[in-house]
Design an enzyme around this catalytic site. Sequence first.
Site, PDB file in Angstrom:
ATOM      1  N   LYS A 141       7.039   1.993   4.609  1.00 45.44           N
ATOM      2  CA  LYS A 141       5.746   2.205   5.254  1.00 45.44           C
ATOM      3  C   LYS A 141       5.912   3.317   6.277  1.00 45.44           C
ATOM      4  CE  LYS A 141       2.102  -0.502   7.608  1.00 45.44           C
ATOM      5  NZ  LYS A 141       1.714  -1.864   8.071  1.00 45.44           N
TER       6      LYS A 141
ATOM      7  N   SER B  73      -2.661  -3.782   6.519  1.00 45.09           N
ATOM      8  CA  SER B  73      -2.566  -2.352   6.687  1.00 45.09           C
ATOM      9  C   SER B  73      -1.490  -1.687   5.820  1.00 45.09           C
ATOM     10  CB  SER B  73      -2.246  -2.031   8.143  1.00 45.09           C
ATOM     11  OG  SER B  73      -0.955  -2.519   8.487  1.00 45.09           O
TER      12      SER B  73
ATOM     13  N   SER C 184      -0.584  -7.980   7.648  1.00 44.59           N
ATOM     14  CA  SER C 184      -0.513  -6.685   6.959  1.00 44.59           C
ATOM     15  C   SER C 184       0.532  -6.585   5.863  1.00 44.59           C
ATOM     16  CB  SER C 184      -0.281  -5.563   7.969  1.00 44.59           C
ATOM     17  OG  SER C 184      -1.440  -5.327   8.717  1.00 44.59           O
TER      18      SER C 184
END
Lengths: 101, 513
Positions: free
Chosen positions: B89, B164, B188
Amino acid sequence: MSKLTRAEVEKVAALARLGLTSEEVETLQGDLNLILEQWARLAEVDTSSVPASAQTIVQVMPLRDDTPSPSLSVDAALQNAPARSGDFVRVQAILSEEADG
Amino acid sequence: MSAELRRATAAQLRAGFGSGAFTSLEVVDALLGAIAQEDAALGAWLHLRTGEVRGEAQRADDAYAAARASGPDAVRALAPLLGVPIALKDLVNAVGTPTTAGSKILEGYISPYDATITTKLKAAGALILGKTNMDEFAMGSSTEFSAYRRTVNPWDRERVPGGSSGGSASAVAALHAPLSIGSDTGGSIRQPASLTGITGLKPTYGRVSRYGIVAFASSLDQIGPFARSAQDAALMLHAIAGSDPRDATSSALPVDPALLTLPQGDKAASAIKGKRFALPKEYFVAGMEPGVEAAVRAAVAALQSAGAVIDEVSLPTTEHALATYYIVAPAEASANLARYDGIRYGASKHGGGDLLDGYLATRGRGFGPEVRRRIMLGTYALSAGFYDAYYLKAQKVRTLIARDFDRIWTAGYDAIVAPASPSVAWKFGAKMSDPVAMYLADACTIPTNMAGLPGLSTPCGLSEGLPVGLQLIGAPWSETGLLSIAAGYEALTADAPWRAQEPTDLAALGGAA
């Protein structure tokens, strides 16, 4: 719970160092008031005898010896600085020339 | 061959590299080829290490070849993820790569150092393919708040992947990588795992070091894996877990070696017998989609048929978790994001006017709408006169949320079983104009973060052709147990028709090329 006024929203934006347009202030005023309605429901919860928790996984804070160890080089630490002067981050003057003396 | 390599799990890749059935370079080239063909439509990646990763794969292949010449013990002794490509990420620092956290305020930032988990993943032999898209500063539930691009759900290009960590989830679901790293502050990892039909684990607060991770809410943030099996998630957790002198909140508890040998198949399925699961009635609330509830209840029934004991329980503070979270997380975010001042790194609009003008312009233009909203909320909650009513009150309700869970563990339950998301993936734009509707998307995952507990989402079926996730929540430090239960559930449902279904828009992603 009273609603946030436009002046209060502008004050919070100034505290947060956010430069907002007039339209953005207006949108945020509406959004924040919508969210504060949700927050207000917490007042219903009886917490009179409840301690606050900053976090809930109980751990002993570790201690370590205060010994020097390698860290980033000056070049690596400064490689992302928007403005650089030698081994320093360059910033705008916050004192006038006269005050320097 | 290329299609099979894309579908292989990390465990299968490691075995195949070891036996010489295929090479890391072949796998890397297959994945890079798929990304080149499909990512224009998928939108999962922000940065690729195309140039570097092929050389790293070649070196891994050389190590395997040398070990094979010495015998099976030498091959086994190689690192557990040697040659396995992964995604990070884009809030994880990896030296020499851009790290944007999905924000324009970090555009152009190049990591000068590795996060601790990056160092650990490299030591475990993993190869970093690239960095994935995310909601700006991990604030969002659909990845629509990325300042860079839209990530689509490989099950339906018209729908969000969740967030997210939507880029990391879509990359694994679309067979662009067998493993990826996400972060979970309010759901997330688990929510996008649920919406894209893969496995995602949020470890116990403190299990994984956050050094070198862009901070959002420091009493909640935790780093964890996305994978297409519980076994793979366990392999990645083993690689990243453990104490770190650079993160004082990381736990000194040893990393469980059993993560490397998670039981599979019949052995995993038979371990479900006698397990005690708690089913919290508050997680099946108004607004939950009937198809989601049906799939989760069917999963619970499958566990029961395998000999598990299921009891309905109550976690009465659940209804207040969302408001508690939306005070604590923005408050901590407003403090963490104070560092983006345009002086030391990141986008800068200093120069015209005085220093204050520079701060206002840098932050006002550098942060996107959702981040501005959270900073405003947090600044307000911490401001003079409101601290007691909001932040302190929320910290007290957090205690009650933790006590709800404590009662479950004291009663001897092995895990809580619940939905991971109240809905399947929704269409782009459906929640963008209503922040409260977007916040409700995390209603099933937020209580776990407030209590610091580990939780995972494992696929449990389809509703309207879209994936549904079963959430397992455990006592502190019970990750091995949760992953074992997930492996057992995988084995119990191995022949279910929905397991054979691949993401429905997978073929269409490459259609434009």
